[in-house]
Design a protein around this motif. Structure first.
Motif, PDB file in Angstrom:
ATOM      1  N   UNK A   1     -12.839 -17.046  13.584  1.00  0.00           N
ATOM      2  CA  UNK A   1     -12.220 -18.241  12.999  1.00  0.00           C
ATOM      3  C   UNK A   1     -11.512 -17.916  11.687  1.00  0.00           C
ATOM      4  N   UNK A   2     -11.548 -16.658  11.287  1.00  0.00           N
ATOM      5  CA  UNK A   2     -10.954 -16.239  10.008  1.00  0.00           C
ATOM      6  C   UNK A   2      -9.736 -15.359  10.244  1.00  0.00           C
ATOM      7  N   UNK A   3      -9.110 -14.942   9.146  1.00  0.00           N
ATOM      8  CA  UNK A   3      -7.938 -14.079   9.199  1.00  0.00           C
ATOM      9  C   UNK A   3      -8.287 -12.762   8.505  1.00  0.00           C
ATOM     10  N   UNK A   4      -7.858 -11.657   9.117  1.00  0.00           N
ATOM     11  CA  UNK A   4      -8.090 -10.329   8.552  1.00  0.00           C
ATOM     12  C   UNK A   4      -6.776  -9.556   8.549  1.00  0.00           C
ATOM     13  N   UNK A   5      -6.721  -8.493   7.767  1.00  0.00           N
ATOM     14  CA  UNK A   5      -5.543  -7.643   7.725  1.00  0.00           C
ATOM     15  C   UNK A   5      -5.936  -6.180   7.646  1.00  0.00           C
ATOM     16  N   UNK A   6      -5.296  -5.358   8.476  1.00  0.00           N
ATOM     17  CA  UNK A   6      -5.584  -3.930   8.532  1.00  0.00           C
ATOM     18  C   UNK A   6      -4.311  -3.163   8.201  1.00  0.00           C
ATOM     19  N   UNK A   7      -4.448  -2.121   7.388  1.00  0.00           N
ATOM     20  CA  UNK A   7      -3.299  -1.291   7.012  1.00  0.00           C
ATOM     21  C   UNK A   7      -2.862  -0.497   8.240  1.00  0.00           C
ATOM     22  N   UNK A   8      -1.640  -0.765   8.691  1.00  0.00           N
ATOM     23  CA  UNK A   8      -1.126  -0.091   9.881  1.00  0.00           C
ATOM     24  C   UNK A   8      -0.483   1.242   9.522  1.00  0.00           C
ATOM     25  N   UNK A   9       0.300   1.265   8.443  1.00  0.00           N
ATOM     26  CA  UNK A   9       0.965   2.495   8.006  1.00  0.00           C
ATOM     27  C   UNK A   9       1.262   2.419   6.522  1.00  0.00           C
ATOM     28  N   UNK A  10       1.450   3.585   5.913  1.00  0.00           N
ATOM     29  CA  UNK A  10       1.873   3.704   4.517  1.00  0.00           C
ATOM     30  C   UNK A  10       3.216   4.432   4.537  1.00  0.00           C
ATOM     31  N   UNK A  11       4.154   3.962   3.695  1.00  0.00           N
ATOM     32  CA  UNK A  11       5.511   4.506   3.684  1.00  0.00           C
ATOM     33  C   UNK A  11       5.896   4.979   2.284  1.00  0.00           C
ATOM     34  N   UNK A  12       6.723   6.027   2.252  1.00  0.00           N
ATOM     35  CA  UNK A  12       7.364   6.430   1.000  1.00  0.00           C
ATOM     36  C   UNK A  12       8.419   5.376   0.664  1.00  0.00           C
ATOM     37  N   UNK A  13       8.887   5.370  -0.570  1.00  0.00           N
ATOM     38  CA  UNK A  13       9.884   4.375  -0.979  1.00  0.00           C
ATOM     39  C   UNK A  13      11.165   4.455  -0.157  1.00  0.00           C
ATOM     40  N   UNK A  14      11.454   5.630   0.429  1.00  0.00           N
ATOM     41  CA  UNK A  14      12.670   5.774   1.245  1.00  0.00           C
ATOM     42  C   UNK A  14      12.464   5.324   2.695  1.00  0.00           C
ATOM     43  N   UNK A  15      11.241   4.865   3.020  1.00  0.00           N
ATOM     44  CA  UNK A  15      10.974   4.330   4.347  1.00  0.00           C
ATOM     45  C   UNK A  15      10.354   5.308   5.328  1.00  0.00           C
ATOM     46  N   UNK A  16      10.116   6.549   4.932  1.00  0.00           N
ATOM     47  CA  UNK A  16       9.474   7.491   5.844  1.00  0.00           C
ATOM     48  C   UNK A  16       7.956   7.280   5.824  1.00  0.00           C
ATOM     49  N   UNK A  17       7.349   7.393   6.994  1.00  0.00           N
ATOM     50  CA  UNK A  17       5.911   7.194   7.132  1.00  0.00           C
ATOM     51  C   UNK A  17       5.172   8.355   6.473  1.00  0.00           C
ATOM     52  N   UNK A  18       4.114   8.016   5.723  1.00  0.00           N
ATOM     53  CA  UNK A  18       3.230   9.043   5.175  1.00  0.00           C
ATOM     54  C   UNK A  18       2.241   9.375   6.291  1.00  0.00           C
ATOM     55  N   UNK A  19       2.376  10.549   6.886  1.00  0.00           N
ATOM     56  CA  UNK A  19       1.546  10.927   8.034  1.00  0.00           C
ATOM     57  C   UNK A  19       0.080  11.044   7.644  1.00  0.00           C
ATOM     58  N   UNK A  20      -0.782  10.498   8.486  1.00  0.00           N
ATOM     59  CA  UNK A  20      -2.238  10.609   8.331  1.00  0.00           C
ATOM     60  C   UNK A  20      -2.747  10.186   6.955  1.00  0.00           C
ATOM     61  N   UNK A  21      -2.169   9.152   6.373  1.00  0.00           N
ATOM     62  CA  UNK A  21      -2.638   8.670   5.059  1.00  0.00           C
ATOM     63  C   UNK A  21      -4.076   8.175   5.192  1.00  0.00           C
ATOM     64  N   UNK A  22      -4.909   8.483   4.212  1.00  0.00           N
ATOM     65  CA  UNK A  22      -6.349   8.176   4.305  1.00  0.00           C
ATOM     66  C   UNK A  22      -6.671   6.688   4.385  1.00  0.00           C
ATOM     67  N   UNK A  23      -5.754   5.806   3.977  1.00  0.00           N
ATOM     68  CA  UNK A  23      -6.056   4.370   4.043  1.00  0.00           C
ATOM     69  C   UNK A  23      -5.531   3.711   5.317  1.00  0.00           C
ATOM     70  N   UNK A  24      -4.825   4.458   6.147  1.00  0.00           N
ATOM     71  CA  UNK A  24      -4.335   3.914   7.416  1.00  0.00           C
ATOM     72  C   UNK A  24      -5.534   3.485   8.253  1.00  0.00           C
ATOM     73  N   UNK A  25      -5.497   2.249   8.769  1.00  0.00           N
ATOM     74  CA  UNK A  25      -6.585   1.717   9.574  1.00  0.00           C
ATOM     75  C   UNK A  25      -7.662   1.012   8.769  1.00  0.00           C
ATOM     76  N   UNK A  26      -7.551   1.028   7.438  1.00  0.00           N
ATOM     77  CA  UNK A  26      -8.553   0.382   6.583  1.00  0.00           C
ATOM     78  C   UNK A  26      -8.338  -1.134   6.601  1.00  0.00           C
ATOM     79  N   UNK A  27      -9.434  -1.879   6.701  1.00  0.00           N
ATOM     80  CA  UNK A  27      -9.351  -3.328   6.590  1.00  0.00           C
ATOM     81  C   UNK A  27      -9.093  -3.667   5.134  1.00  0.00           C
TER      82      UNK A  27
END
Length: 156
Positions: free
Chosen positions: A48-74
């Protein structure tokens, strides 16, 4: 058989309502003041609540930071809908401080949401932008004896 189909239809309609929360979707955070990085956070109902999970982390230029340690963290949890696009009573984990705060959210429009973390009445926040709108499956049948509900075909 007909009663079973009606019960199944009622169950699907209530399930669809829970999934149709206006905050649900993929959101882009603001760029970090320290690193310039930003995140994509998947916001969705969790019970009944709302949650958010970090899907990806990006550099300022828009490239994905591969295997970032917070990816998947609630990052957001226990957020309760208050009506009129407001959410409160939840918690948020701030990546820059690695601390958890009381949180609230407010939809400003279909594409913007204010997200805040507060401690002792002092709040700081960001305005997130929607990355993609949620899709609602829809099927139309012209065959006699077939009906659809929530994207599922029912044989009548």
């Amino acid at each position: 058989m007909k009663k079973m189909l009606i019960a199944a239809a009622a169950l699907m309609m209530t399930t669809g309502t829970a999934m149709a929360d206006p905050a649900a979707g993929l959101w882009r955070s603001e760029n970090s003041e320290e690193t310039g990085r930003f995140m994509h956070v998947r916001v969705a109902p969790c019970g009944a609540e709302i949650c958010g999970v970090i899907q990806d982390v990006y550099e300022s230029n828009g490239t994905v930071v591969a295997n970032h340690e917070i990816k998947g963290k609630t990052m957001i949890w226990a957020m309760k809908p208050q009506g009129n696009g407001a959410y409160a009573g939840g918690k948020i984990w701030a990546a820059d401080t690695e601390k958890t705060y009381k949180s609230k959210m407010q939809l400003l429009s279909a594409s913007q949401m204010k997200v805040e973390g507060c401690i002792i009445g002092i709040c700081r926040g960001q305005t997130w932008s929607r990355v993609q709108l949620r899709a609602v499956p829809c099927h139309i049948s012209t065959s006699p004896g077939l009906a659809t509900l929530g994207g599922v075909f029912l044989l009548l």
